[in-house]
Write a protein that holds these residues in place. Structure first.
Motif, PDB file in Angstrom:
ATOM      1  N   SER A 187       0.862  -1.185   0.000  1.00  0.00           N
ATOM      2  CA  SER A 187       0.000   0.000   0.000  1.00  0.00           C
ATOM      3  C   SER A 187       0.897   1.233   0.000  1.00  0.00           C
ATOM      4  O   SER A 187       1.401   1.628   1.043  1.00  0.00           O
ATOM      5  N   PRO A 188       1.109   1.863  -1.155  1.00  0.00           N
ATOM      6  CA  PRO A 188       1.975   3.048  -1.205  1.00  0.00           C
ATOM      7  C   PRO A 188       1.404   4.196  -0.397  1.00  0.00           C
ATOM      8  O   PRO A 188       2.126   5.005   0.164  1.00  0.00           O
ATOM      9  N   THR A 189       0.080   4.271  -0.357  1.00  0.00           N
ATOM     10  CA  THR A 189      -0.643   5.255   0.434  1.00  0.00           C
ATOM     11  C   THR A 189      -2.022   4.686   0.687  1.00  0.00           C
ATOM     12  O   THR A 189      -2.591   4.008  -0.175  1.00  0.00           O
ATOM     13  N   SER A 190      -2.563   4.960   1.855  1.00  0.00           N
ATOM     14  CA  SER A 190      -3.912   4.467   2.125  1.00  0.00           C
ATOM     15  C   SER A 190      -4.962   5.456   1.633  1.00  0.00           C
ATOM     16  O   SER A 190      -6.157   5.223   1.794  1.00  0.00           O
ATOM     17  N   PHE A 191      -4.514   6.550   1.044  1.00  0.00           N
ATOM     18  CA  PHE A 191      -5.438   7.561   0.516  1.00  0.00           C
ATOM     19  C   PHE A 191      -5.027   7.863  -0.921  1.00  0.00           C
ATOM     20  O   PHE A 191      -4.421   8.880  -1.214  1.00  0.00           O
ATOM     21  N   TRP A 192      -5.395   6.951  -1.829  1.00  0.00           N
ATOM     22  CA  TRP A 192      -5.037   7.128  -3.234  1.00  0.00           C
ATOM     23  C   TRP A 192      -5.654   8.409  -3.803  1.00  0.00           C
ATOM     24  O   TRP A 192      -5.176   8.956  -4.803  1.00  0.00           O
ATOM     25  N   GLY A 193      -6.717   8.896  -3.182  1.00  0.00           N
ATOM     26  CA  GLY A 193      -7.366  10.097  -3.681  1.00  0.00           C
ATOM     27  C   GLY A 193      -6.495  11.332  -3.631  1.00  0.00           C
ATOM     28  O   GLY A 193      -6.795  12.335  -4.286  1.00  0.00           O
ATOM     29  N   HIS A 194      -5.403  11.313  -2.845  1.00  0.00           N
ATOM     30  CA  HIS A 194      -4.502  12.462  -2.800  1.00  0.00           C
ATOM     31  C   HIS A 194      -3.521  12.466  -3.971  1.00  0.00           C
ATOM     32  O   HIS A 194      -2.834  13.470  -4.194  1.00  0.00           O
ATOM     33  N   THR A 195      -3.401  11.350  -4.680  1.00  0.00           N
ATOM     34  CA  THR A 195      -2.469  11.292  -5.807  1.00  0.00           C
ATOM     35  C   THR A 195      -3.104  11.937  -7.041  1.00  0.00           C
ATOM     36  O   THR A 195      -4.265  12.340  -7.032  1.00  0.00           O
TER      37      THR A 195
END
Length: 972
Positions: free
Chosen positions: A700-708
């Motif tokens: 999991s590179p980030t748990s908030f993909w929406g910020h990418t």
């Protein structure tokens, strides 16, 4: 061992029994305006504000009884469960050839420059009266009164002291120059408490030693006095007295009173700070022990008899120990050995290591260390290992942090390995494949020889069933090897395990893996022992698979802030064994199978923990772990991840089957401040960093993909809807998808839930490829049962998220409506999680499991500070059942034409079942019942629709009703 197996089997039985009941609450009306999918509060709402409050009130009362905690005052765990489980945790096996010395018990001491002078000045004030004297670690008062002035205390405070009372009367008074505000007197086996016109008294057992605690609350005009945490008196504070304490008097008459471990904390309101609405001020922390000289603390000749005995891991910190270095010493006798290796789990945040008076290393990070200390050790005698841990102060406190910035610094568990010059450095093992009953294990062995020529020999690997029951070797392999000098030699050896016992939360089977190193004559020169489980994790066809079976990852996360508030910062990164077991059991009792390790105190720097104890215990208790490591970042620039340290942290806990995912960051949120290359470059680097260290777990590179920058599943569109060139890395098989979707949280109206899913989630779910996780879903805040927190500084202090209720409900709920607050959290949680599961989400992590953040005013957690569940705990438990039945939408009000369309979700194998649907009134009486028999229930995470129907509402009163869906699984 039998006790732990019985408890685990009992927990599993809770979610696999042949009968499962699900609660839903609906308003029934004959008004045609309610036809269709109505919102609780939103675009299609039918109920007005008064009706919504009444709906929640009735739901809260009914649900608390339905879930068998009617007063919402009973903890999830009994007092004996955690000690019993911990006692039966199986210790890790040890090697036979190499000698491994677990360095558990150490001498420890905290010190900072200038501490002696400060103590001298303080002691002058304590000894200012004839009859007062400090000796033998206590303050003695003999027929005298000591008065001490303090800062102004105007809101809430807590005073603790250990007393040995040999006087006929002891009085402790708190007040100001005008008068005493609070007085506590111990006389004639009675305790008398007084504030102006108010007076209380009780008898107490006539022992001479006890702990006295006074908690004062000017805000609510009352105070509490407790002896030995049992006898408690509550007394009003006289409103006619000046509401300030800045002077404390201690009086002993008719003999001597000895005082020790005196602490006074003032809790100060900070109305301008929404996230930390009060802060902690340490007024006194006196143990009356003389300061021990610290000069040459690392010398074998240094006298450490006055230091404290501690067990590793051991932590120092918080306001009471701020700015103090933490010094530890351990003496160990060794025999002859060719090589000595000192393993440090962590020296957090850094420090120095000395052996026999010589400096070995200065450390400036939190990485695990394997130090070759052969040249420093002296055989056939006692050797001194000395460690200094640097103090720590959070530089970039996040919004959930306590006011205390002195996040604890610690020495993790430590061991000394005595072995040969050619040694096994580590063995990384995981399951490559599982086919029918056979598994193939990958074994990557690292061997190092500090000679100058090749070393020839043989390596042998043996697998033994180890947990819950031990058996003999079930698989073995040998291989001839040549070891090059000086460098790390990696040897990869696959091994087939016949009739493999798989690891799964329902049956956490573990194997002991023994790696034996022999010289060319066949003599054993070293061995290495670890434990692991046979377990695979994959994602395909839009689902998650564990051991080739569909699975979900359901649970909650921990933030690391723990009761009591006085030590909340100290224990952030280092909790007790009991706390770890408590976390895991609370997840299990919620029908959960996953704990997200989410400990943090800062926002823009590396944070997190890499505590192997969580993995060791989760292996045996059967809990999946989403693992953060100590190289993780909460927010800010993703480039602050500790890319260098991350692989080291992975290797430290690699063999634990409970860890199923590596998480690099919570929600780094600066990607959109830069161009698309920022998202691309970060994804490339984090994938390379983690996948080069491990190819057996999800990333999991980030748990908030929406910020990418990515706006859809495959990254062919940016978040603005513009086409972009996809980054192939995000499609790698190990890479996850997920977000932090809160459809009913942050003040959202019910319309958002009705219209779910969000665009990003829909894109990932519709792709029907990778699994999709809701990594953090704080649905809404809920006030705790305030009666349980009367003696705490956060009593009736509302959350910074209080205002969200204005949008989600229609108005803010006051403290007397705490159960209604919990009702909305639970009601919205169930309906939201139900819908997400039906949409195809593959797991949830509630934020958070335990209370403590925002000075215990963060109200989203499922449990209060004392382990008492809120209603949402039970709603999560309902959603996490492996099979359940419910309605197929989130319609809150049923109109005269509304049909109920039941659906059955089943995570396990297909089966046959009967479905009984009962309509109940507020008194729990069944007013109508429908039975649907012999349903062919789909399995493996699929949903089975059942024929729709309507209850006959002609002879019923309009209002709130409770629908209980009861599934009865039929025998094959």
């Amino acid at each position: 061992m039998k006790k732990i197996l019985f408890l685990l089997s009992s927990l599993w039985a809770l979610s696999t029994s042949g009968q499962v009941s699900t609660l839903e609450t609906r308003y029934f009306t004959s008004d045609v305006k309610a036809n269709g999918e109505t919102d609780f509060h939103g675009e299609t709402e039918w109920m007005n504000l008064e009706q919504r409050i009444d709906f929640l009130n009735k739901y809260g009362n009914y649900a608390a009884k339905f879930w068998n905690n009617p007063q919402l005052d009973r903890p999830v765990l009994s007092s004996q469960e955690v000690p019993s489980i911990l006692k039966n945790i199986k210790p890790q096996p040890t090697s036979q050839t190499r000698k491994t010395l677990s360095l558990n018990q150490w001498k420890a001491y905290g010190y900072r420059p200038g501490k002696e002078l400060e103590q001298q000045e303080e002691w002058k004030l304590w000894e200012q009266q004839t009859g007062s004297k400090i000796a033998n670690g206590k303050l003695s008062l003999s027929d005298c009164t000591i008065k001490r002035e303090t800062e102004d205390i105007k809101w809430r405070f807590r005073l603790k002291a250990y007393l040995q009372n040999e006087a006929s009367c002891y009085t402790l008074s708190l007040g100001n120059q005008e008068q005493d505000v609070i007085s506590v007197k111990l006389q004639d086996q009675k305790i008398h408490v007084q504030s102006g016109q108010y007076h209380q008294e009780k008898n107490y057992k006539g022992k001479s030693q006890y702990m006295l605690e006074i908690y004062g609350d000017f805000d609510n005009k009352r105070f509490f006095v407790t002896l030995d945490s049992t006898l408690t008196l509550e007394c009003p504070l006289d409103a006619n007295l000046t509401p300030i304490i800045n002077q404390t008097s201690f009086t002993s008459t008719g003999g001597t009173t000895y005082m020790d471990n005196l602490q006074l904390y003032s809790f100060v309101q900070d109305a301008a700070n929404a996230h930390t609405p009060f802060y902690t001020s340490l007024v006194w922390d006196e143990d009356f022990d003389p300061i021990v000289p610290i000069k040459e603390w690392y010398s074998p000749e240094y006298n450490d008899t006055q230091w404290t005995e501690v067990k590793l891991p051991s932590v120092h910190g918080g306001l009471a120990e701020k700015e103090e270095s933490y010094y530890l010493r351990k003496k160990v006798h060794i025999d002859n050995c060719e090589r000595a290796i000192l393993n440090l789990e962590t020296l957090d945040p850094g420090g120095e290591v000395w052996i026999n008076g010589q400096p070995v290393i200065v450390i400036n990070d939190r990485h695990p260390y394997q130090l070759d200390v052969t040249e420093y050790m002296i055989p056939h005698q006692e050797n001194l290992i000395a460690v200094r841990v640097k103090p720590y102060k959070a530089r970039h406190q996040m919004l959930h942090s306590p006011s205390d910035p002195y996040t604890g610094w610690l020495l993790g568990r430590t061991e000394l390995i005595l072995t040969s010059r050619c040694m096994i450095k580590d063995a990384l093992v995981h399951t490559s494949t599982i086919h029918e009953k056979e598994a193939v294990q990958s074994n990557l062995i690292t061997i190092q020889y500090n000679g100058v020529e090749y070393y020839k020999g043989n390596i042998e690997i043996n697998y033994y069933p180890w947990y819950p029951e031990e058996r003999g070797v079930v698989a073995s392999i040998q291989k001839e090897i040549q070891i090059r000098p000086s460098i790390n030699n990696k040897v990869s050896i696959p091994l087939s395990i016949p009739d493999a016992l798989l690891w799964h939360p329902n049956h956490p089977n573990l194997y002991k893996v023994e790696v034996i190193l022999k010289d060319k004559t066949g003599k054993v020169i070293d061995d290495y022992v670890t434990t692991t489980g046979i377990r695979t994790i994959t994602q395909e066809r839009g689902k998650l698979y564990i051991n080739n079976q569909v699975e979900m990852l359901n649970g909650a996360q921990i933030l690391g802030y723990r009761y009591p508030i006085e030590t909340i910062a100290k224990t952030n990164r280092c909790v007790s064994d009991e706390t770890i077991i408590q976390d895991l059991l609370q997840i299990k009792k919620m029908n959960g199978n996953m704990l997200r390790i989410h400990v943090h105190a800062e926002k823009d720097t590396i944070d997190g923990i890499n505590d192997p104890r969580y993995a060791e215990y989760a292996d045996q208790l059967g809990v999946y772990l989403l693992w953060q490591t100590a190289g993780w970042v909460r927010e800010g620039e993703a480039w602050n991840v500790d890319f260098k340290g991350y692989p080291k942290y992975i290797r430290q806990v690699y063999n634990h089957p409970s860890i199923v995912m590596w998480e690099a960051g919570n929600h780094p949120n600066r990607f959109k401040k830069h161009d698309i290359s920022d998202s691309h470059d970060y994804m490339n680097l984090i994938y390379k960093t983690i996948s080069q260290a491990d190819t057996s777990r999800l990333i999991s590179p980030t748990s908030f993909w929406g910020h990418t920058h990515y706006g859809n599943y495959d990254g062919s569109m940016d978040y603005k809807g513009n086409p972009i060139s996809p980054n192939p890395v995000i499609m790698e098989k190990l890479m996850t998808r997920g977000n932090q979707d809160a459809y009913t949280g942050y003040g959202a109206t019910w319309s958002e839930l009705r219209k779910a899913p969000y665009r990003w989630a829909a894109s990932c779910i519709n792709a029907n490829d990778k699994a999709f996780f809701n990594f953090e879903h704080e649905e809404s805040a809920a006030q705790p049962n305030w009666e349980l927190a009367q003696k705490e500084p956060w009593y009736k202090v509302q959350s910074y998220e209080w205002e969200y209720e204005e949008n989600s409900i229609g108005r803010k709920l006051d403290a007397e409506e705490w159960k209604i607050s919990q009702a909305f959290q639970a009601f919205s949680a169930w309906e939201s999680m139900k819908k997400q599961i039906l949409l195809g989400y593959d797991g949830f992590s509630w934020c958070s499991l335990e209370s403590g953040a925002n000075m215990f005013t963060y109200q989203k957690p499922l449990l209060d500070a004392f382990g008492v569940p809120k209603l949402a705990y039970y709603a999560n438990k309902q959603a996490f059942g492996r099979m359940w039945a419910a309605s197929n939408n989130v319609d809150v009000v049923y109109g005269p034409q509304d049909q109920i369309q039941p659906v059955i979700f089943n995570l396990d194998a297909p089966c046959k079942a009967n479905l009984i649907i009962e309509l109940k009134n507020e008194q729990g009486k069944t007013v109508e019942k429908k039975t649907i028999k012999n349903i062919d229930v789909k399995g493996n995470g699929n949903v089975t629709p059942v024929e729709s129907f309507r209850f006959n509402f002609k002879n019923k009163r309009e209002g709130v009703y409770f629908i209980v869906y009861q599934l009865v699984k039929l025998a094959n």
